[in-house]
Each structure stands twice: as C-alpha cells, then as structure tokens.
Design a protein around this motif. Structure first.
Motif, mmCIF file in Angstrom:
data_model
loop_
_atom_site.group_PDB
_atom_site.id
_atom_site.type_symbol
_atom_site.label_atom_id
_atom_site.label_comp_id
_atom_site.label_asym_id
_atom_site.label_seq_id
_atom_site.Cartn_x
_atom_site.Cartn_y
_atom_site.Cartn_z
ATOM 1 N N ALA A 146 82.937 9.756 45.126
ATOM 2 C CA ALA A 146 81.617 9.822 45.748
ATOM 3 C C ALA A 146 80.980 8.439 45.810
ATOM 4 O O ALA A 146 81.187 7.612 44.924
ATOM 5 N N CYS A 173 82.027 11.461 50.177
ATOM 6 C CA CYS A 173 82.998 11.832 49.148
ATOM 7 C C CYS A 173 84.380 11.860 49.782
ATOM 8 O O CYS A 173 84.659 12.702 50.638
ATOM 9 N N TRP A 219 78.501 19.622 47.568
ATOM 10 C CA TRP A 219 77.724 18.790 46.671
ATOM 11 C C TRP A 219 76.896 19.623 45.695
ATOM 12 O O TRP A 219 76.292 20.629 46.086
ATOM 13 N N ARG A 232 74.114 18.842 42.191
ATOM 14 C CA ARG A 232 73.303 17.800 41.582
ATOM 15 C C ARG A 232 72.792 18.262 40.224
ATOM 16 O O ARG A 232 72.693 19.453 39.962
ATOM 17 N N TYR A 290 74.310 13.228 41.834
ATOM 18 C CA TYR A 290 74.949 14.103 42.808
ATOM 19 C C TYR A 290 76.453 14.052 42.626
ATOM 20 O O TYR A 290 77.048 12.977 42.540
ATOM 21 N N TYR A 291 77.059 15.250 42.583
ATOM 22 C CA TYR A 291 78.495 15.378 42.348
ATOM 23 C C TYR A 291 79.164 16.054 43.534
ATOM 24 O O TYR A 291 78.689 17.073 44.039
ATOM 25 N N CYS A 292 80.280 15.502 43.936
ATOM 26 C CA CYS A 292 81.132 16.141 44.917
ATOM 27 C C CYS A 292 82.054 17.123 44.180
ATOM 28 O O CYS A 292 82.462 16.851 43.045
#
Length: 130
Positions: free
Chosen positions: A6, A22, A36, A38, A94-96
C-alpha cells in the motif's frame, strides 16, 4: 510470496483529497475480493470499501459513501481508493486486504475479520487536519 504493498497516505487538510494504491502479487488477483480497511487510534479496524470477486460490485462504509471511490486495474493487479472531501474522522491507518467471496461481508459484520481476510498489506497512515 503474497504481497500487498500500500502507498499514497499522508497529511492533508480537511476537505482535501488523497489516492491510496495497493499493488498485489503472489496470488491470482481476479479470483479474490480486495479492498481497504482502516483503524483509528483506540478504535477497532473497520472495512471501508471492498470489491466483490464475483461481479465487481463495490461496497462502502456508510460514512464514506459519496466521498470515497474504490477501483481496480486487473492488468496491474492494483486496487485504488480515491478519497475526497476528507474529514478529520477519516484519520487512520489504512490497510489493503484480500479475501475470498465472503470478504464483502466485512462491510456489514463487526471484527474480527480473520475468517474473511486471507491477506493483509502493511498500513499507510492518513492524517486529516482540521
């Protein structure tokens, strides 16, 4: 080796925009739901926007509808999150993530998400100043 890389986070003023990217590798991108999540300080991780692997339908957290747009480029194995009209409450890491057909359930069910998410990327910090 599966990787979800990401990028695109940063510091922005309220009302501004950012685009997260990402890049995925190590698995068949077309066969997975992707999107995504978060996590804000002191809060649980939540699903923000997801793409279904079955028909490409897009799902959004209610609080970001109309402001965020998810898209993907299957030729590049990349998913994007265009974030507009950002608010201080959007501040989070924020995470993929990628998962099977059940991944989209994360939009409506609370965490934990380990049964829905197969792969997590590293986070990217988004900070929205007021």
């Amino acid at each position: 080796e599966v990787q979800l890389q990401a990028s695109g986070g940063g510091l922005v003023q309220a009302g501004g925009s950012l685009r997260l990217s990402c890049a995925a590798s190590g698995f068949t991108f077309d066969d997975y739901g992707i999107g995504w999540f978060r996590q804000a300080p002191g809060k649980e991780r939540e699903a923000v926007s997801l793409i279904s692997p079955s028909d490409g339908s897009r799902y959004y957290l209610d609080s970001v509808k109309g402001r965020f747009t998810i898209s993907s480029d299957n030729a590049k194995n990349t998913v994007y999150l265009q974030m507009s009209r950002l608010k201080p409450e959007d501040t989070a890491v924020y995470y993929c993530a990628a998962g099977g057909y059940r991944l989209i359930q994360a939009i409506i069910v609370p965490p934990p998400y380990h049964v829905l998410v197969d792969y997590w990327g590293q986070g990217t910090q988004v900070t929205v100043s007021s």
